[in-house]
Motif scaffolding. Structure first.
Motif, PDB file in Angstrom:
ATOM      1  N   ALA A   1      56.943  40.805  60.585  1.00 23.80           N
ATOM      2  CA  ALA A   1      57.416  39.001  60.535  1.00 23.80           C
ATOM      3  C   ALA A   1      56.182  38.273  60.878  1.00 23.80           C
ATOM      4  CB  ALA A   1      58.383  38.861  61.882  1.00 23.80           C
ATOM      5  N   ALA A   2      55.206  38.756  61.393  1.00 22.06           N
ATOM      6  CA  ALA A   2      54.006  37.825  61.631  1.00 22.06           C
ATOM      7  C   ALA A   2      52.974  38.016  60.665  1.00 22.06           C
ATOM      8  CB  ALA A   2      53.309  38.376  63.072  1.00 22.06           C
ATOM      9  N   GLY A   3      53.143  39.147  59.508  1.00 18.30           N
ATOM     10  CA  GLY A   3      52.202  39.207  58.382  1.00 18.30           C
ATOM     11  C   GLY A   3      51.021  39.874  58.824  1.00 18.30           C
TER      12      GLY A   3
ATOM     13  N   ALA B   1      54.790  59.157  44.493  1.00 17.51           N
ATOM     14  CA  ALA B   1      54.871  57.847  44.805  1.00 17.51           C
ATOM     15  C   ALA B   1      54.369  57.515  46.392  1.00 17.51           C
ATOM     16  CB  ALA B   1      56.427  57.758  44.728  1.00 17.51           C
ATOM     17  N   PHE B   2      54.467  58.258  47.460  1.00 23.52           N
ATOM     18  CA  PHE B   2      53.971  58.125  48.715  1.00 23.52           C
ATOM     19  C   PHE B   2      52.548  58.043  48.691  1.00 23.52           C
ATOM     20  CE2 PHE B   2      58.033  58.769  51.393  1.00 23.52           C
ATOM     21  CZ  PHE B   2      58.879  58.091  50.741  1.00 23.52           C
ATOM     22  N   ARG B   3      52.061  58.844  47.885  1.00 21.53           N
ATOM     23  CA  ARG B   3      50.565  58.748  48.040  1.00 21.53           C
ATOM     24  C   ARG B   3      49.768  57.819  47.254  1.00 21.53           C
ATOM     25  NH1 ARG B   3      51.169  64.328  46.490  1.00 21.53           N
ATOM     26  NH2 ARG B   3      50.753  63.821  44.339  1.00 21.53           N
ATOM     27  N   ASN B   4      50.629  57.077  46.359  1.00 24.22           N
ATOM     28  CA  ASN B   4      50.183  56.102  45.258  1.00 24.22           C
ATOM     29  C   ASN B   4      49.631  54.790  46.047  1.00 24.22           C
ATOM     30  OD1 ASN B   4      50.882  53.569  43.446  1.00 24.22           O
ATOM     31  ND2 ASN B   4      49.718  55.372  42.325  1.00 24.22           N
ATOM     32  N   ALA B   5      50.435  54.007  46.711  1.00 26.21           N
ATOM     33  CA  ALA B   5      50.014  52.904  47.224  1.00 26.21           C
ATOM     34  C   ALA B   5      51.134  52.420  48.644  1.00 26.21           C
ATOM     35  CB  ALA B   5      50.008  51.668  46.433  1.00 26.21           C
ATOM     36  N   SER B   6      50.619  51.599  49.339  1.00 26.42           N
ATOM     37  CA  SER B   6      51.619  51.522  50.599  1.00 26.42           C
ATOM     38  C   SER B   6      50.838  50.179  51.368  1.00 26.42           C
ATOM     39  CB  SER B   6      51.135  52.673  51.666  1.00 26.42           C
ATOM     40  OG  SER B   6      49.775  52.758  52.165  1.00 26.42           O
ATOM     41  N   TYR B   7      51.907  49.666  52.131  1.00 23.49           N
ATOM     42  CA  TYR B   7      51.665  48.693  53.180  1.00 23.49           C
ATOM     43  C   TYR B   7      50.893  49.265  54.251  1.00 23.49           C
ATOM     44  CZ  TYR B   7      54.936  45.625  50.795  1.00 23.49           C
ATOM     45  OH  TYR B   7      55.897  44.858  50.066  1.00 23.49           O
ATOM     46  N   HIS B   8      50.146  48.374  54.870  1.00 26.48           N
ATOM     47  CA  HIS B   8      49.194  48.945  56.034  1.00 26.48           C
ATOM     48  C   HIS B   8      49.771  47.930  57.187  1.00 26.48           C
ATOM     49  CE1 HIS B   8      46.857  52.470  54.687  1.00 26.48           C
ATOM     50  NE2 HIS B   8      47.136  52.004  53.636  1.00 26.48           N
ATOM     51  N   ILE B   9      50.329  48.317  58.090  1.00 26.72           N
ATOM     52  CA  ILE B   9      50.874  47.376  59.110  1.00 26.72           C
ATOM     53  C   ILE B   9      50.023  47.776  60.276  1.00 26.72           C
ATOM     54  CG2 ILE B   9      53.056  47.011  60.698  1.00 26.72           C
ATOM     55  CD1 ILE B   9      54.381  48.333  58.379  1.00 26.72           C
ATOM     56  N   LEU B  10      49.530  46.424  60.652  1.00 26.97           N
ATOM     57  CA  LEU B  10      48.648  46.399  62.012  1.00 26.97           C
ATOM     58  C   LEU B  10      49.681  46.218  63.303  1.00 26.97           C
ATOM     59  CD1 LEU B  10      45.851  44.261  60.587  1.00 26.97           C
ATOM     60  CD2 LEU B  10      46.446  46.770  60.471  1.00 26.97           C
ATOM     61  N   ALA B  11      49.820  47.082  64.089  1.00 34.37           N
ATOM     62  CA  ALA B  11      50.898  47.023  65.150  1.00 34.37           C
ATOM     63  C   ALA B  11      50.266  47.975  66.414  1.00 34.37           C
ATOM     64  CB  ALA B  11      52.109  47.596  64.851  1.00 34.37           C
TER      65      ALA B  11
ATOM     66  N   ILE C   1      44.202  39.679  60.589  1.00 37.02           N
ATOM     67  CA  ILE C   1      45.362  39.024  59.221  1.00 37.02           C
ATOM     68  C   ILE C   1      46.580  38.738  59.899  1.00 37.02           C
ATOM     69  CG2 ILE C   1      46.285  40.413  57.392  1.00 37.02           C
ATOM     70  CD1 ILE C   1      44.279  42.262  57.152  1.00 37.02           C
ATOM     71  N   GLY C   2      47.082  37.962  59.312  1.00 33.93           N
ATOM     72  CA  GLY C   2      48.472  37.153  59.633  1.00 33.93           C
ATOM     73  C   GLY C   2      48.221  36.135  60.685  1.00 33.93           C
TER      74      GLY C   2
END
Length: 539
Positions: A180-182, A157-167, A210-211
């Motif tokens: 919160a900012a998208g 499951a963890f290899r399948n798909a994910s969010y990629h958060i730009l921080a 993005i966001g």
């Protein structure tokens, strides 16, 4: 060994239309074809370069539950996930072995809500067949069924798909702020590692991610992916540009929400790979340098000649002084304006002179010759002459000659940094080493070796402050903005690291909520973060 269902958000979107049924996709020949193509993409994809902008790309997975903290951490590290999100309370919180765990995060954006395939009831023999296929093709089978046919459910499951958060950093504060900012996109990582994907809007004001809300001012949108794909750029839900390539460039003409989808063709089917949050294009604000507001406690002396040169350049060989009245032994900052080495003048920055002189800091603002009429090193020669004049004369006007600082914005940051590091320019004026007490570079440029303004010069590398870092340099304060020009945040980080390696004091300050231009426009405001950083550094 039975079927293990994993209720994870990462399973929420698949192909927009299925050319094959789920059972057909589970046939060995199709599983093998998909697997082979995935390996080929692994070989083809380019290696993601260090981020040029403000943000890092942190892979995040969403988990509904976990049998144990050890299982969860092992699965996350095996999938190279840096963040694990829980809709409710989490069995782990905080940073553990390089993985950040966040609970009670229900504010995640909604993506195309398509549930995984529902397989018909199967016999024990058929279930054993699926288990065998899962052992050989775990990611391909999981992508069809959303189920893991072994105890290692979270691994698949963890290899399948994910969010990629730009921080900016892997901290709870930064990650939650980005959520919160998208600042994120969703990707089916099992198809191909999306690291290196970017969707930015670049304008005269800076670069936006993005966001972000993006002011429309000569704005274009650029997307890049690590392997060639079918790229679709949407505006308010309608496709406005398409490309079968690893990049797409689009000049913006209308306001609206712009987002990108990237599709990969595998085994004759188009699969949705990357789905981004939008950039919101809005009208550009009115940005201009503030008008001068004279102050009774500031003395102004204009048009002082700091160098007698070619009469044709006389206007550029002058400086203006803003001095605190009735004060002595005050620090002085020589401010070098920006403008891509091709534009700008001291007359534009009177408000800045008053702003700091009112607080007890003398300000000298020189003009200098501009490109292309006066190529490098003309700008450096003029800045050196201006600083030399201040060093030799400011004591007679109340300034402390032991506290002369260089401050520059953008191209001016480049000139200030180079003057402090390359001693040859000030030697010509008999200015001793150590005369510069400190350097402030606001959104500066530290490596110009690839800029067209400098590449014609055989000594282009010598024009880069990064090439002159030395151990006895004065301390530096550097800033970079949330919406700075492309590459400047990375240049600031690299330059600060180089200074620190040579044990030079280097403060690196991030300025949120500002663009490359608004950093300078807003510096006169009382609560401006760049101005506060300068005041703390100088006083």
């Amino acid at each position: 060994m039975g079927i293990v269902a994993v209720p994870l958000l990462v399973l929420l979107f698949c192909s927009a239309s299925f050319a094959r049924t789920p059972l057909e996709r589970l046939e060995v020949r199709h599983l093998e074809a998909v697997h082979t193509q995935r390996i080929e993409w692994m070989k083809q994809r380019f290696t993601a370069a260090p981020p040029l902008g403000v943000y890092q790309d942190f892979r995040a997975v969403s988990a509904g539950h976990a049998e144990s903290s050890e299982q969860l951490l092992r699965a996350a590290k095996g999938a190279e996930a840096r963040v694990v999100l829980f809709p409710n309370s989490a069995p782990l919180t905080g940073l553990h072995d390089g993985v950040l765990f966040l609970g009670n995060d229900r504010g995640l954006p909604q993506f195309p809500d398509q549930a995984p395939a529902q397989l018909p009831s199967s016999t024990p023999k058929e279930r054993r067949g699926l288990e065998d296929k899962f052992k050989q093709y775990p990611d391909e089978v999981f992508a069809v069924t959303g189920e893991a046919f072994s105890e290692k459910a979270f691994d698949a499951a963890f290899r399948n798909a994910s969010y990629h958060i730009l921080a900016r950093e892997l901290t709870e504060a930064d990650v939650r702020a980005s959520l919160a900012a998208g600042h994120l996109y969703l990707a089916h990582d099992w198809l191909c590692d999306p690291a290196g994907f970017s969707l930015i809007a670049e304008s005269d004001l800076g670069v936006f991610d993005i966001g972000d809300e993006v002011p429309m001012l000569n704005t274009h949108i650029e997307a890049r992916v690590p392997v060639a794909a079918k790229l679709k750029l949407f505006r308010n839900g309608a496709v406005v540009a398409e490309a079968n390539d690893s990049k797409i460039l689009y000049t913006v003409q209308e306001q609206g929400d712009y987002r990108l989808e990237a599709w990969l063709t595998v085994d004759g089917e188009d699969r949705l790979w990357i789905y981004s949050n939008p950039l919101q294009l809005v009208p550009a604000p009115s940005l201009r340098l503030p008008s001068i507001q004279a102050s009774p406690n500031v003395e102004v002396r204009r048009d002082i000649v700091y160098f007698e040169g070619d009469p044709a350049n006389a206007a550029k060989h002058k400086l203006d002084l803003y001095l605190p009245k009735d004060q002595h032994d005050f620090p002085v900052m020589v401010f070098i304006h920006g403008g891509s080495w091709r534009s700008g003048d001291r007359a534009l920055y009177g408000a800045l002179g008053y702003r700091f002189a009112k607080l007890g800091i003398g300000v000298a603002i020189p003009s200098y010759r501009l490109m292309p009429g006066s190529p490098h090193p003309a700008q450096m020669e003029d800045v050196a002459a201006a600083f030399a004049w201040v060093q030799k004369n400011i004591g007679q006007l109340g300034g402390d000659t032991k506290r002369n600082y260089l401050v520059g914005h953008s191209a001016g940051g480049h000139l200030a940094a180079l003057l402090a590091l390359d001693q040859e320019y000030l030697k010509k004026h008999d200015i001793p080493e150590g005369a510069i007490r400190g350097v402030v570079a606001l959104s500066g440029v530290y490596n110009v070796s690839r800029l067209s303004y400098f590449v014609s010069d055989a000594g282009a590398r010598d024009a880069s402050p990064l090439a002159h870092v030395r151990g006895k340099a004065p301390p530096f304060l550097m800033t970079y903005c949330q919406w700075d020009y492309l590459g400047l945040p990375k240049q600031a980080r690299d330059f600060a690291a180089a200074l620190r390696r040579d044990f030079v004091g280097a403060q690196l300050v991030y300025i949120p909520g500002k663009s490359h231009i608004s950093e300078m426009v807003d510096i006169w405001q009382d609560d401006d973060p760049s101005a506060r950083a300068i005041l703390n550094f100088v006083k």
